[in-house]
Motif scaffolding. Structure first.
Motif, PDB file in Angstrom:
ATOM      1  N   PRO A 142       4.558  -1.062   9.006  1.00 35.54           N
ATOM      2  CA  PRO A 142       4.525  -2.261   9.124  1.00 35.54           C
ATOM      3  C   PRO A 142       4.874  -2.978  10.222  1.00 35.54           C
ATOM      4  O   PRO A 142       4.340  -4.102  10.878  1.00 35.54           O
ATOM      5  N   TYR A 143       6.191  -2.360  10.750  1.00 35.71           N
ATOM      6  CA  TYR A 143       6.959  -2.858  11.829  1.00 35.71           C
ATOM      7  C   TYR A 143       5.893  -2.831  13.188  1.00 35.71           C
ATOM      8  O   TYR A 143       5.896  -3.913  13.949  1.00 35.71           O
ATOM      9  N   LEU A 146       3.312  -5.580  13.068  1.00 33.76           N
ATOM     10  CA  LEU A 146       3.568  -6.686  13.555  1.00 33.76           C
ATOM     11  C   LEU A 146       3.781  -7.049  14.812  1.00 33.76           C
ATOM     12  O   LEU A 146       3.305  -7.870  15.379  1.00 33.76           O
ATOM     13  N   GLN A 421       6.334  -6.140   5.930  1.00 35.77           N
ATOM     14  CA  GLN A 421       7.260  -6.009   6.691  1.00 35.77           C
ATOM     15  C   GLN A 421       8.710  -6.364   6.122  1.00 35.77           C
ATOM     16  O   GLN A 421       9.733  -5.735   6.518  1.00 35.77           O
ATOM     17  N   GLY A 424      10.300  -3.694   4.672  1.00 37.47           N
ATOM     18  CA  GLY A 424      10.916  -2.668   5.743  1.00 37.47           C
ATOM     19  C   GLY A 424      12.569  -2.900   5.523  1.00 37.47           C
ATOM     20  O   GLY A 424      13.026  -1.566   5.694  1.00 37.47           O
TER      21      GLY A 424
END
Length: 548
Positions: A142-143, A146, A421, A424
């Protein structure tokens, strides 16, 4: 597709993007060794980057495009907690000064490419190493997504794909093209590509932010007027929405965190600092350096980015004073640039942010691919894999990671991507006991660490699942009430505290039960070796001729 896009803005943007593309492919020949068919070369740039290159690489790795959009957007939206990014990037550097040189030494002595490699060698536990590797991949995906969100925001402000009625081809093709180019030069050049591009990215970012901080305030009445306008704006909002705020349906706006938010602010700063260099892409940047001294010097020099980040955060307030009106706070700074800069410099600013997404996205995909190759493929599927086979696996995996993130961001809600995120940090912080504590002592039992990791992951995910926000019922934010109180606290730190408690208690229990602890492949001196010592590969010769 670009009928309502300013031609000058678009032309400057495309020129700088093409420049970066050329650099990305040229990087395959930059500081090149005889062969790129190993993870040391493709995935770690030959482990030979000095202070200057590492400063740009690690800075480009840590300070992402989304950072440059999200931090001022938080302040634009009236949440002073958004300033937590400034102290957390101050706190993190003394921490890395302490433990990352030790990780560098033991990794260079034993040829470790990932933090999970170290965990495997230290604790003789493939399940624990697999847990660390999968957590790193899970937190990184998800990083990367983004970074795409940040790119989309800039493209929309430019006018590309801004119309929600546009078909998918019009809206998403530019993003798809950008990531095809990124995938191609990363596949060809490995870590050398983002290392070389980081020079351009950081130079542009510094130029844009410094010009913005000095030029735009002079156009909107100066800093005194900006702070006065923001204070009045927040006070008006709080007055007009007093009933909604009292009922908990709206959050008050403030320039400074109120007492009720101070623990949230502090825990976010500390938890984020602890988590930052647990991310595999951060470790990848560090392991690519040529010596322990390079890491220490970078720990001293990287706070220059924190200064930049503090100035950048204030642009959220500048946007309010300049009268920027956007429905999505993430568009506030790009829109500010669009309105206040001349078209050619707006093109430079937009290119800086988009390039600022490509650099960390490349490093993140390489780091995730290295985890897959070393700690899943080689550990469980092909234990006799050659260096060349490892490099091929990582190249293919890096492509899959990039396009997985692309599908993720195109198919799902942007709010879902953003809030996922946040998990995360919750997830990756649960690897801290095995990695950081393991660098200093092997007191904790390998199965106790595994149990602590599992409990921390499960409880942290459950807490995050229960957080609602105005736009979604679950995974709505990073904060919950500290148990037994009404004080907001960062979920990742709560989960880490439980993780450590479980690991400590079970270590005592497992020792008492005589459960085998495995063999430690490292020795005390391994944590202090430097370049040139016995068993440590020599650095690449920066002056060596380039091989065709």
């Amino acid at each position: 597709m670009i009928g309502h896009v300013n031609g000058v803005v678009f032309g400057v943007f495309v020129f700088l993007f093409l420049l970066v593309t050329v650099l990305g492919f040229a990087a395959a020949r930059w500081r090149r060794a005889e062969s790129m068919d190993s993870l040391d070369e493709w995935g770690l740039g030959g482990r030979g980057f000095g202070t200057f290159i590492a400063w740009f690489l690690i800075g480009g790795d840590v300070y992402t495009a989304y950072t440059f959009i999200a931090v001022p957007a938080t302040l634009y939206a009236g949440s002073a907690v958004g300033f937590f990014a400034v102290p957390y990037t101050i706190v993190v550097y003394p921490l890395i000064f302490l433990f990352l040189p030790r990780l560098w030494s033991v990794s260079h002595r034993h040829g470790y490419v990932t933090p999970a490699d170290f965990v495997q060698g230290r604790y003789d536990s493939r399940p624990l190493a697999l847990a660390v590797a999968l957590t790193g991949i899970l937190a990184t995906m998800p990083y990367i997504a983004l970074q795409l969100v940040g790119m989309q925001v800039v493209l929309q402000v430019m006018g590309i794909g801004a119309d929600e009625t546009s078909n998918w081809f019009v809206k998403d093709l530019p993003l798809f093209v950008a990531f095809v180019v990124l995938a191609a030069y990363t596949y060809s050049s490995g870590l050398r590509a983002p290392a070389l591009i980081a020079f351009v990215k950081d130079t542009l970012i510094y130029l844009v932010i410094l010009v913005a901080v000095f030029y735009i305030p002079s156009q909107v009445g100066g800093w005194g007027h900006i702070f006065s306008t923001v204070s009045d704006s927040f006070a008006t909002f709080n007055t007009e929405n007093a009933d909604a705020i009292a009922a908990g349906d709206a959050a008050p706006k403030a320039m400074m965190p109120p007492p009720a938010a101070q623990w949230a602010y502090a825990s976010l700063a500390l938890g984020s600092a602890l988590a930052l260099f647990m991310y595999p892409h951060s470790v990848t940047g560090v392991l690519s350096t040529r010596s322990r001294s390079v890491i220490r010097r970078n720990a001293a020099l990287l706070p220059a980015y924190t200064f930049l980040l503090g100035l950048l955060a204030l642009l959220g307030f500048v946007a309010i004073a300049a009268g920027v009106k956007v429905d999505n706070p993430q568009q506030s700074v790009p829109q500010l640039f669009e309105e206040q800069f001349s078209p050619w410099f707006a093109g430079v600013a937009f290119a800086a942010i988009v390039i600022g997404a490509l650099v960390p996205a490349a490093i993140m995909s390489i780091a995730a691919a290295n985890l897959w190759t070393r700690n899943v493929y080689k550990a469980f599927l092909n234990r006799n894999a050659t260096h060349a086979e490892e490099a091929r696996q990582s190249k293919v995996a890096s492509l899959l990671v990039k396009f997985g993130a692309l599908v993720f961001v195109l198919a799902l809600s942007k709010d879902f991507a953003i809030n996922l995120q946040l998990l995360g940090g919750v997830w990756v912080l649960q690897t801290l006991p095995a990695i950081v504590i393991g660098l200093y002592t092997r007191w904790m039992h390998r199965w106790a660490l595994f149990a602590g990791w599992a409990v921390g992951m499960a409880w942290g995910t459950w807490l995050a699942y229960g957080v609602a926000s105005p736009v979604q019922q679950h995974f709505g934010g990073p904060l919950v009430n500290f148990p037994g109180t009404e004080t907001k606290f960062y979920i990742a730190l709560l989960a880490l505290l439980l993780n450590l408690l479980v690991a400590a208690v079970l270590t005592v229990a497992f020792r008492a039960m005589g459960i085998a602890e495995g063999a430690d492949q490292t020795s005390p001196q391994d944590y202090h070796v430097d370049a040139g010592d016995a068993g440590v590969d020599p650095e690449l010769d920066a002056e060596a001729p380039v091989h065709a």
